[in-house]
Design an enzyme around this catalytic site. Structure first.
Site, PDB file in Angstrom:
ATOM      1  N   ASP A   9       0.866  -1.174   0.000  1.00 12.65           N
ATOM      2  CA  ASP A   9       0.000   0.000   0.000  1.00 12.65           C
ATOM      3  C   ASP A   9       0.909   1.232   0.000  1.00 12.65           C
ATOM      4  O   ASP A   9       2.103   1.149   0.309  1.00 12.65           O
ATOM      5  CB  ASP A   9      -0.877  -0.028   1.251  1.00 12.65           C
ATOM      6  CG  ASP A   9      -1.661   1.255   1.440  1.00 12.65           C
ATOM      7  OD1 ASP A   9      -2.379   1.655   0.509  1.00 12.65           O
ATOM      8  OD2 ASP A   9      -1.515   1.883   2.510  1.00 12.65           O
ATOM      9  N   ILE A  10       0.338   2.397  -0.340  1.00 12.70           N
ATOM     10  CA  ILE A  10       1.164   3.607  -0.447  1.00 12.70           C
ATOM     11  C   ILE A  10       1.005   4.506   0.778  1.00 12.70           C
ATOM     12  O   ILE A  10       1.895   4.603   1.617  1.00 12.70           O
ATOM     13  CB  ILE A  10       0.836   4.372  -1.744  1.00 12.70           C
ATOM     14  CG1 ILE A  10       1.261   3.536  -2.962  1.00 12.70           C
ATOM     15  CG2 ILE A  10       1.547   5.725  -1.757  1.00 12.70           C
ATOM     16  CD1 ILE A  10       0.982   4.179  -4.297  1.00 12.70           C
ATOM     17  N   THR A  43      -2.734   0.216  -4.819  1.00 11.42           N
ATOM     18  CA  THR A  43      -3.239   1.517  -4.385  1.00 11.42           C
ATOM     19  C   THR A  43      -4.651   1.789  -4.894  1.00 11.42           C
ATOM     20  O   THR A  43      -5.083   1.206  -5.887  1.00 11.42           O
ATOM     21  CB  THR A  43      -2.291   2.631  -4.888  1.00 11.42           C
ATOM     22  OG1 THR A  43      -2.799   3.911  -4.529  1.00 11.42           O
ATOM     23  CG2 THR A  43      -2.129   2.577  -6.400  1.00 11.42           C
ATOM     24  N   GLY A  44      -5.328   2.690  -4.206  1.00 13.09           N
ATOM     25  CA  GLY A  44      -6.616   3.163  -4.696  1.00 13.09           C
ATOM     26  C   GLY A  44      -6.463   4.214  -5.772  1.00 13.09           C
ATOM     27  O   GLY A  44      -7.420   4.559  -6.464  1.00 13.09           O
TER      28      GLY A  44
END
Length: 269
Positions: A9-10, A43-44
């Site tokens: 994730d970021i 990521t989103g």
């Protein structure tokens, strides 16, 4: 463990609180790549929102991959080619937009070409999101969205507002969609078949890897699905209590180079 694929994730995971990659994290990622490990950002954000990071981390080379839109797309990080895609239907969009109006919460729709909102008074967090992910921002009526491919919708407002409206979302929406909180002020609505976990499984299969060879690292609700499918689920020290419950191990916080600590402890040898 013989980890061959690492999904990161970021925000709150890879990046520090002020949005930076520490030298320790940078070097650990390079060392993992040199060892033959696939390091993938999950990521989103759209790809436009991670291009700088992909370049900075040398994760934009031929053969590198990236999971975007919370699992709605898997793309070649070098060329942008779509390897996997799931999106909402126009009817889905209309129903999500109609509920947003009923709940009086700002909403926008994310596509590969930009962010679209039907709110004449564009929400503060919609503007924030467009700047964050380097996307163009457009005003369009619901009728004008019929021929746009919507990958996800987002209800965006102050955390206390989202807390209040979440209880008013009908059960039928939870049956039809994946609904996850990606930040205190973001509630994301995606196709039911879409989450970071499904994308990670698809990616592992493409690389001929088993889930046991996968490590996933995250900090928020929208990371839960990928931690649930990974052989080694890792929560950041700054992660939500719920995420820590499903993690096998907890690494250091994002401000303490937790990603580097996890890579050196459980992947590099």
């Amino acid at each position: 463990m013989n980890i061959k694929l690492v999904a990161l994730d970021i925000d709150g995971t890879l990046l520090t609180s002020d949005g930076q990659v520490t030298p320790e994290v940078f070097q650990a990622i390079q060392d993992a790549k040199a060892q033959g490990v696939h390091v993938v950002l999950a990521t989103g954000r759209p790809r436009s929102g991670v291009l700088r990071l992909l370049e900075e981390l040398h994760l934009d080379q031929p053969g590198d991959l990236v999971i975007t839109f919370n699992g709605g797309l898997i793309q070649d990080a070098h060329t942008g080619e779509m390897l996997y895609e799931e999106h909402l239907s126009y009817k889905d969009y209309l129903d999500i937009e109609a509920l947003a109006r009923k709940l009086a919460v700002p909403m926008h729709a994310s596509t590969k070409s930009g962010i679209y909102t039907a709110n004449r008074n564009i929400g503060t967090y919609t503007v924030h999101e467009a700047k964050l992910v380097h996307s163009d921002l457009f005003y369009r009526t619901p009728e004008e969205m019929e021929h746009h491919t919507v990958l996800k919708c987002m209800y965006v407002d102050e955390p206390e507002v989202l807390e209040r409206i979440i209880s008013s979302i009908p059960d039928s929406f939870y049956d039809r969609f994946t609904i996850v909180r990606s930040a205190p002020f973001y509630l994301e609505i995606l196709p039911k078949t879409v989450d970071k976990g499904q994308a990670l499984l698809h990616l592992a299969s493409k690389l001929h890897l088993s889930p046991e060879q996968v490590m996933a690292v995250g900090d928020q609700e929208n990371d839960q699905a990928m931690l649930e499918v990974a052989g080694l689920p890792v929560a950041m020290d700054n992660a939500s209590p719920e995420l820590k419950k499903i993690a096998k191990v907890v690494t250091r916080s994002n401000d303490e180079s937790g990603v580097a600590y996890a890579l050196r402890k459980w992947v590099l040898h």
